[in-house]
Motif scaffolding. Structure first.
Motif, PDB file in Angstrom:
ATOM      1  N   LEU A  39      -1.965  23.739  46.922  1.00 33.33           N
ATOM      2  CA  LEU A  39      -2.621  24.094  45.667  1.00 33.33           C
ATOM      3  C   LEU A  39      -1.635  24.089  44.502  1.00 33.33           C
ATOM      4  O   LEU A  39      -1.888  23.471  43.461  1.00 33.33           O
ATOM      5  CB  LEU A  39      -3.288  25.467  45.773  1.00 33.33           C
ATOM      6  N   PHE A  40      -0.503  24.749  44.665  1.00 36.24           N
ATOM      7  CA  PHE A  40       0.471  24.815  43.576  1.00 36.24           C
ATOM      8  C   PHE A  40       1.133  23.465  43.321  1.00 36.24           C
ATOM      9  O   PHE A  40       1.487  23.152  42.181  1.00 36.24           O
ATOM     10  CB  PHE A  40       1.513  25.907  43.850  1.00 36.24           C
ATOM     11  N   THR A  41       1.273  22.648  44.350  1.00 34.49           N
ATOM     12  CA  THR A  41       1.798  21.297  44.151  1.00 34.49           C
ATOM     13  C   THR A  41       0.789  20.455  43.374  1.00 34.49           C
ATOM     14  O   THR A  41       1.168  19.677  42.494  1.00 34.49           O
ATOM     15  CB  THR A  41       2.138  20.648  45.502  1.00 34.49           C
ATOM     16  N   ALA A  42      -0.499  20.634  43.666  1.00 36.00           N
ATOM     17  CA  ALA A  42      -1.540  19.922  42.915  1.00 36.00           C
ATOM     18  C   ALA A  42      -1.537  20.365  41.455  1.00 36.00           C
ATOM     19  O   ALA A  42      -1.684  19.535  40.543  1.00 36.00           O
ATOM     20  CB  ALA A  42      -2.907  20.169  43.543  1.00 36.00           C
ATOM     21  N   ILE A  43      -1.358  21.651  41.217  1.00 40.86           N
ATOM     22  CA  ILE A  43      -1.282  22.153  39.841  1.00 40.86           C
ATOM     23  C   ILE A  43      -0.074  21.546  39.136  1.00 40.86           C
ATOM     24  O   ILE A  43      -0.160  21.140  37.970  1.00 40.86           O
ATOM     25  CB  ILE A  43      -1.236  23.699  39.820  1.00 40.86           C
ATOM     26  N   GLU A  44       1.049  21.459  39.855  1.00 42.60           N
ATOM     27  CA  GLU A  44       2.242  20.832  39.276  1.00 42.60           C
ATOM     28  C   GLU A  44       1.949  19.378  38.889  1.00 42.60           C
ATOM     29  O   GLU A  44       2.311  18.920  37.809  1.00 42.60           O
ATOM     30  CB  GLU A  44       3.402  20.883  40.273  1.00 42.60           C
ATOM     31  N   TRP A  45       1.279  18.664  39.773  1.00 44.97           N
ATOM     32  CA  TRP A  45       0.954  17.262  39.505  1.00 44.97           C
ATOM     33  C   TRP A  45       0.014  17.136  38.303  1.00 44.97           C
ATOM     34  O   TRP A  45       0.201  16.286  37.438  1.00 44.97           O
ATOM     35  CB  TRP A  45       0.344  16.606  40.732  1.00 44.97           C
ATOM     36  N   SER A  54      11.756  19.219  46.593  1.00 40.52           N
ATOM     37  CA  SER A  54      12.431  20.479  46.904  1.00 40.52           C
ATOM     38  C   SER A  54      11.543  21.682  46.580  1.00 40.52           C
ATOM     39  O   SER A  54      11.558  22.680  47.299  1.00 40.52           O
ATOM     40  CB  SER A  54      13.760  20.584  46.162  1.00 40.52           C
ATOM     41  N   TRP A  55      10.740  21.590  45.506  1.00 43.20           N
ATOM     42  CA  TRP A  55       9.820  22.669  45.175  1.00 43.20           C
ATOM     43  C   TRP A  55       8.724  22.799  46.222  1.00 43.20           C
ATOM     44  O   TRP A  55       8.290  23.901  46.546  1.00 43.20           O
ATOM     45  CB  TRP A  55       9.202  22.473  43.790  1.00 43.20           C
ATOM     46  N   PHE A  56       8.274  21.666  46.757  1.00 35.62           N
ATOM     47  CA  PHE A  56       7.254  21.726  47.805  1.00 35.62           C
ATOM     48  C   PHE A  56       7.817  22.442  49.034  1.00 35.62           C
ATOM     49  O   PHE A  56       7.142  23.291  49.626  1.00 35.62           O
ATOM     50  CB  PHE A  56       6.765  20.319  48.178  1.00 35.62           C
ATOM     51  N   THR A  57       9.048  22.140  49.393  1.00 38.52           N
ATOM     52  CA  THR A  57       9.688  22.805  50.533  1.00 38.52           C
ATOM     53  C   THR A  57       9.825  24.302  50.280  1.00 38.52           C
ATOM     54  O   THR A  57       9.520  25.115  51.159  1.00 38.52           O
ATOM     55  CB  THR A  57      11.078  22.188  50.784  1.00 38.52           C
ATOM     56  N   ILE A  58      10.246  24.652  49.078  1.00 37.34           N
ATOM     57  CA  ILE A  58      10.385  26.068  48.729  1.00 37.34           C
ATOM     58  C   ILE A  58       9.027  26.762  48.785  1.00 37.34           C
ATOM     59  O   ILE A  58       8.904  27.879  49.295  1.00 37.34           O
ATOM     60  CB  ILE A  58      11.038  26.225  47.340  1.00 37.34           C
ATOM     61  N   ARG A  59       7.998  26.087  48.281  1.00 40.91           N
ATOM     62  CA  ARG A  59       6.645  26.675  48.309  1.00 40.91           C
ATOM     63  C   ARG A  59       6.174  26.906  49.751  1.00 40.91           C
ATOM     64  O   ARG A  59       5.587  27.949  50.042  1.00 40.91           O
ATOM     65  CB  ARG A  59       5.661  25.770  47.584  1.00 40.91           C
ATOM     66  N   ILE A  60       6.402  25.944  50.615  1.00 38.71           N
ATOM     67  CA  ILE A  60       5.997  26.098  52.026  1.00 38.71           C
ATOM     68  C   ILE A  60       6.668  27.334  52.623  1.00 38.71           C
ATOM     69  O   ILE A  60       6.028  28.140  53.303  1.00 38.71           O
ATOM     70  CB  ILE A  60       6.365  24.836  52.844  1.00 38.71           C
TER      71      ILE A  60
END
Length: 91
Positions: A39-45, A54-60
């Motif tokens: 969800l937050f990666t989609a918002i980023e996109w 790296s942000w996706f890894t941190i979010r996971i």
């Protein structure tokens, strides 16, 4: 106990058979962690038109830990709420 509560208690008894570790890993880490990271990666996109691996890894990792605690608290709450009550003994 009302019918709705009896249904929830029966559902919990079925879910309880997973065991606490599997419940926390599935509902907490997998469901909450992955869902929120996506969800937050989609918002980023959508807002920045960019993806940062790296942000996706941190979010996971972060949302997985948060999901772990959420599922742990839910398990404990459901255990207290739907625990079999001992019959009252007459003295």
């Amino acid at each position: 106990m009302s019918t709705a509560n009896e249904d929830k208690a029966a559902k919990w008894q079925k879910t309880r058979q997973l065991g606490k570790a599997k419940y926390v890993m599935y509902y907490g880490v997998a469901m909450w962690g992955i869902s929120l990271a996506v969800l937050f990666t989609a918002i980023e996109w959508l807002t920045q038109q960019t993806l940062t691996p790296s942000w996706f890894t941190i979010r996971i990792i972060v949302f997985g830990i948060i999901g772990f605690f959420i599922a742990n608290f839910r398990w404990d709450g459901n255990e207290r709420k739907y625990a079999p009550r001992p019959a009252n003994k007459k003295r």
